[in-house]
Design an enzyme around this catalytic site. Sequence first.
Site, PDB file in Angstrom:
ATOM      1  N   ASP A 104      45.709  42.384  30.262  1.00 15.48           N
ATOM      2  CA  ASP A 104      44.573  42.289  30.908  1.00 15.48           C
ATOM      3  C   ASP A 104      43.939  43.532  31.914  1.00 15.48           C
ATOM      4  OD1 ASP A 104      41.950  40.769  31.463  1.00 15.48           O
ATOM      5  OD2 ASP A 104      42.762  40.628  33.508  1.00 15.48           O
ATOM      6  N   SER A 105      43.029  43.545  32.442  1.00  9.88           N
ATOM      7  CA  SER A 105      42.816  44.833  33.372  1.00  9.88           C
ATOM      8  C   SER A 105      43.247  44.366  34.766  1.00  9.88           C
ATOM      9  CB  SER A 105      41.395  44.804  33.523  1.00  9.88           C
ATOM     10  OG  SER A 105      40.604  43.912  33.873  1.00  9.88           O
ATOM     11  N   HIS A 147      39.242  36.685  34.737  1.00 10.97           N
ATOM     12  CA  HIS A 147      38.889  36.369  36.179  1.00 10.97           C
ATOM     13  C   HIS A 147      38.251  35.221  36.712  1.00 10.97           C
ATOM     14  CE1 HIS A 147      40.457  40.656  35.885  1.00 10.97           C
ATOM     15  NE2 HIS A 147      40.766  40.821  37.161  1.00 10.97           N
ATOM     16  N   CYS A 175      35.132  36.392  31.013  1.00 12.29           N
ATOM     17  CA  CYS A 175      35.873  37.248  31.483  1.00 12.29           C
ATOM     18  C   CYS A 175      36.982  36.319  32.039  1.00 12.29           C
ATOM     19  CB  CYS A 175      35.367  37.900  32.838  1.00 12.29           C
ATOM     20  SG  CYS A 175      36.434  39.030  33.754  1.00 12.29           S
ATOM     21  N   GLU A 196      39.817  40.132  42.564  1.00 10.95           N
ATOM     22  CA  GLU A 196      40.933  40.815  42.589  1.00 10.95           C
ATOM     23  C   GLU A 196      41.295  41.027  44.200  1.00 10.95           C
ATOM     24  OE1 GLU A 196      42.985  42.775  40.602  1.00 10.95           O
ATOM     25  OE2 GLU A 196      42.235  41.860  38.637  1.00 10.95           O
ATOM     26  N   CYS A 251      41.961  40.435  28.002  1.00 12.36           N
ATOM     27  CA  CYS A 251      40.736  40.772  28.694  1.00 12.36           C
ATOM     28  C   CYS A 251      39.424  40.824  27.673  1.00 12.36           C
ATOM     29  CB  CYS A 251      40.911  42.451  28.724  1.00 12.36           C
ATOM     30  SG  CYS A 251      39.592  43.411  29.375  1.00 12.36           S
TER      31      CYS A 251
END
Length: 269
Positions: free
Chosen positions: A10-11, A187, A185, A153, A73
């Site tokens: 994932d990013s 996240h 997403c 993040e 991702c």
Amino acid sequence: MENKGVGIFDSGVGGLTVLKEIRKLLPGETLYYLGDTARVPYGNKSKDTVIRYSIQNTRFLLKRGIKLLVVACNTSSSYAMDTLRKEFSELPIIGVIEPGSRQAIEASKSGHIGVIGTKATIKSNAYKNTISILDSKARVYQQACPLFVPIVEEGMHRSKFAHEIAKYYLEPIKKYHIDTLILGCTHYPLLSSVINDVMVNNVKLINSGKSVAKKVYEYLLGHNMLAKARKGGVEFFVTDAPEQFKKISRLLLSEDINDHIKEVVLEDE
């Protein structure tokens, strides 16, 4: 083959929501997680850049000796899956778009489905097109939420600021009376409580982590590739800011991963 591991990339930290579900369902598997924290978020990058990053991530994980790859991702799943499957044709690759779309269709009673994601994911229409193929009667309403990834993040997902941003993004989509909302997403599950507060009317939130884990299990079982160990291990790799990654992962996974994380550099080959 069963002794090899499963790679996940994932990013940033978002893919840990997928890793968590895979560990629950497949505790015997060895997992390798790569978070490209030096270049997060992917959602505001061009398609060509996302594809290049995704190829680099895949090559790195292949060096660990993996038997299957999970692209955790959504942006990479939207832009890079066809290229990855062509470039690495012998490697089974599972993304998040199709499992999440199927889960949303099964959950929705009205057929009015919302999708929130990065700018790239929404622009790609990956969820909208997939849902249309699976159920032509479904109606899909999309909304980009580009600030959600940096909020997570930075560990601000429980802040008043996060709530205000969520309200700004989600109010427009409420007018469509959706009963199901895809968190497009990885996240975004960390913002579930905030999103629920804003949406109010008991909208079903779809976190594709569980459906991805199920697909991984079914593939490994069907191809006789399940690990025979009772308990597998996990190795974590990041491309930057390991301390921030540890902080968020501790919150999400309820464990300390200090001894299992390495900072790495990804290279073009």
